[in-house]
Design an enzyme around this catalytic site. Structure first.
Site, PDB file in Angstrom:
ATOM      1  N   GLY A  95       9.073 -34.651 -27.420  1.00 40.09           N
ATOM      2  CA  GLY A  95       9.101 -33.219 -27.651  1.00 40.09           C
ATOM      3  C   GLY A  95       8.141 -32.455 -26.769  1.00 40.09           C
ATOM      4  CG  ASN A 143      10.752 -27.541 -32.795  1.00 36.12           C
ATOM      5  OD1 ASN A 143      11.877 -27.639 -32.295  1.00 36.12           O
ATOM      6  ND2 ASN A 143      10.197 -28.521 -33.518  1.00 36.12           N
ATOM      7  NE  ARG A 144      16.237 -20.942 -34.264  1.00 39.22           N
ATOM      8  CZ  ARG A 144      16.789 -20.301 -33.230  1.00 39.22           C
ATOM      9  NH1 ARG A 144      16.019 -19.675 -32.341  1.00 39.22           N
ATOM     10  NH2 ARG A 144      18.081 -20.275 -33.078  1.00 39.22           N
ATOM     11  CG  MET A 145      11.760 -26.404 -29.224  1.00 40.97           C
ATOM     12  SD  MET A 145      11.247 -24.835 -28.482  1.00 40.97           S
ATOM     13  CE  MET A 145      11.338 -25.243 -26.747  1.00 40.97           C
ATOM     14  CG  PHE A 147      18.040 -32.196 -28.697  1.00 43.26           C
ATOM     15  CD1 PHE A 147      16.799 -32.431 -29.256  1.00 43.26           C
ATOM     16  CD2 PHE A 147      19.126 -32.890 -29.202  1.00 43.26           C
ATOM     17  CE1 PHE A 147      16.645 -33.340 -30.302  1.00 43.26           C
ATOM     18  CE2 PHE A 147      18.976 -33.815 -30.239  1.00 43.26           C
ATOM     19  CZ  PHE A 147      17.736 -34.032 -30.794  1.00 43.26           C
ATOM     20  CB  SER A 212      16.359 -32.919 -33.950  1.00 42.25           C
ATOM     21  OG  SER A 212      16.183 -31.527 -33.725  1.00 42.25           O
ATOM     22  CG  ASN A 214      15.364 -27.504 -34.472  1.00 36.68           C
ATOM     23  OD1 ASN A 214      15.367 -26.791 -35.465  1.00 36.68           O
ATOM     24  ND2 ASN A 214      14.268 -28.096 -34.011  1.00 36.68           N
ATOM     25  CB  THR A 215      21.280 -30.687 -32.611  1.00 36.36           C
ATOM     26  OG1 THR A 215      20.394 -30.573 -31.503  1.00 36.36           O
ATOM     27  CG2 THR A 215      22.702 -30.896 -32.100  1.00 36.36           C
ATOM     28  CE  LYS A 251      10.244 -38.379 -34.160  1.00 39.24           C
ATOM     29  NZ  LYS A 251       9.629 -37.705 -32.988  1.00 39.24           N
ATOM     30  CG  ASN A 280      12.315 -35.474 -35.811  1.00 45.48           C
ATOM     31  OD1 ASN A 280      11.623 -34.547 -35.418  1.00 45.48           O
ATOM     32  ND2 ASN A 280      13.366 -35.913 -35.127  1.00 45.48           N
TER      33      ASN A 280
END
Length: 377
Positions: A95, A143-145, A147, A212, A214-215, A251, A280
């Protein structure tokens, strides 16, 4: 390293620690978090292009970390699947260096190993901005990056260059794999397989990231049926590409129910995964969309490590991750059953001397497990 330079480096790292905390509290903490992250990565990448500068970082920050001749080494059987020495307990979590821009520079900061990514087969921009926030009172990051990365082919080029040097080959390196946002969940196996084919030859271990938040839909891949297919594809593809056994870990999310974690632990043993990274980021918070990392995650991450160790036994690698801020919290994870550790949120709050300081303390206090000193039984 000469003793005088080592002592000088330790002194300078202490001074840096005080200065960083002052600068962070009065300036960095007021700046946009993602812009700061990007500026850091650009700076470290520039340092990587100038001969000698990485060695200067190492003098300042990692004189405390073991070397391959006199520090930490694994025993004759390796460290639960890892085939090479690991010069300490604490590594950099995925990350931070999504595109493998500066793995050697993070090692120079004192991280014993570095995990790059998360990387997807095709480049993608990630989610809309803003997407990264510090939660200062909690010493946490949200975070909401999504990937954001430059793709597996670009990372392969960077890692090929890294491994072409002696220093680059000495680095213990993990690669964290994810799926593209536009890939249908039913086709996710192929995304992980493609990245494994491209990157396994450069990796000491691979990580399947299905946790994650965020996807869209990614966490559904933690179901045993879908994860089984992904794990089998990655293990097979990695071995074929690298012409050796490449340890593959998964993970997991801290938000899974204990019963789900037990099912997944059984799956790890069934399909031949090398182990687990626990954990995570968590969505169990009230700060908005995205995953929370840092201090608030510690207690649940510890619970997950204990549960997984009890379920999978001693033969599988567990890397503890979530809320590690100092040697005391690191020891809690080791006592809970972790073999190795990862962090990076605490480095944001404490500065680049963070990893070297913890690895020094752990190597002094915990000289026996899970690694041993060269020449000792």
């Amino acid at each position: 390293m000469l003793p005088g330079f080592k002592h000088l480096g330790l002194l300078l790292s202490r001074i840096e620690d005080v200065l960083y905390r002052f600068v962070f509290n009065h300036w960095i903490s007021r700046l946009d978090a993602e812009k700061c992250h990007n500026a850091t990565m650009k700076t470290l990448h520039l340092i990587s292009q100038v001969p000698g500068l990485t060695s200067v970082l190492r003098v300042f920050f990692s004189g405390s970390v073991g070397s391959y001749s006199s520090g930490w080494v694994c025993n004759a059987e390796g460290l639960k699947g890892l085939a090479r020495p690991v010069p300490g307990y604490l590594g950099l979590a995925a990350g931070m260096d999504k595109d493998a821009l500066a793995p050697a520079q993070f090692a120079a900061f004192g991280f014993a190993f570095v995990e790059v990514g998360t990387v997807t087969p095709r480049p993608q921009p990630g989610n809309d901005k803003p997407r990264l926030w510090r939660i200062l009172p909690l010493r946490a990051v949200r975070n909401r990056m999504g990937f954001n990365n430059r793709g597996a082919e670009e990372m392969a080029r960077r890692l090929h260059k890294l491994r072409s040097s002696r220093a680059g080959r000495s680095l213990v390196l993990g690669v964290n794999l994810g799926k593209n946002k536009t890939t249908d969940l039913n086709d996710a196996v192929e995304d992980y397989r493609i990245s494994a084919c491209l990157l396994a030859k450069y990796a000491d271990y691979l990580v399947i990231n299905v946790s994650s938040p965020n996807t869209p839909g990614l966490r559904s891949l933690q179901s045993t049926a879908q994860l089984r297919q992904i794990a089998q594809a990655v293990i097979t593809s990695a071995r074929k590409s690298a012409n050796r056994v490449v340890p593959v870990l998964v993970k997991l999310a801290p938000d899974l129910e204990d019963a789900q974690l037990i099912e997944l632990a059984d799956l790890v043993k069934e399909v031949g995964l090398a182990g687990v990274i626990a954990t995570n980021t968590t969505i169990n918070h009230d700060y908005g969309e995205g995953g929370l990392s840092g201090a608030p995650l510690k207690e649940r991450a510890l619970q997950v490590v204990r549960l997984l160790r009890a379920q999978i036994g001693e033969d599988y690698l567990i890397i503890g991750c979530g809320g590690i801020e100092d040697a005391a919290s690191a020891r809690e994870f080791l006592d809970a059953g972790a073999d190795l550790l990862e962090a990076f949120t605490a480095m944001i709050y404490q500065g680049p001397s963070f990893a070297g300081r913890i690895n020094k303390q752990l190597s002094a206090d915990l000289p026996a497990l899970p690694l041993r000193r060269a020449g000792k039984a």
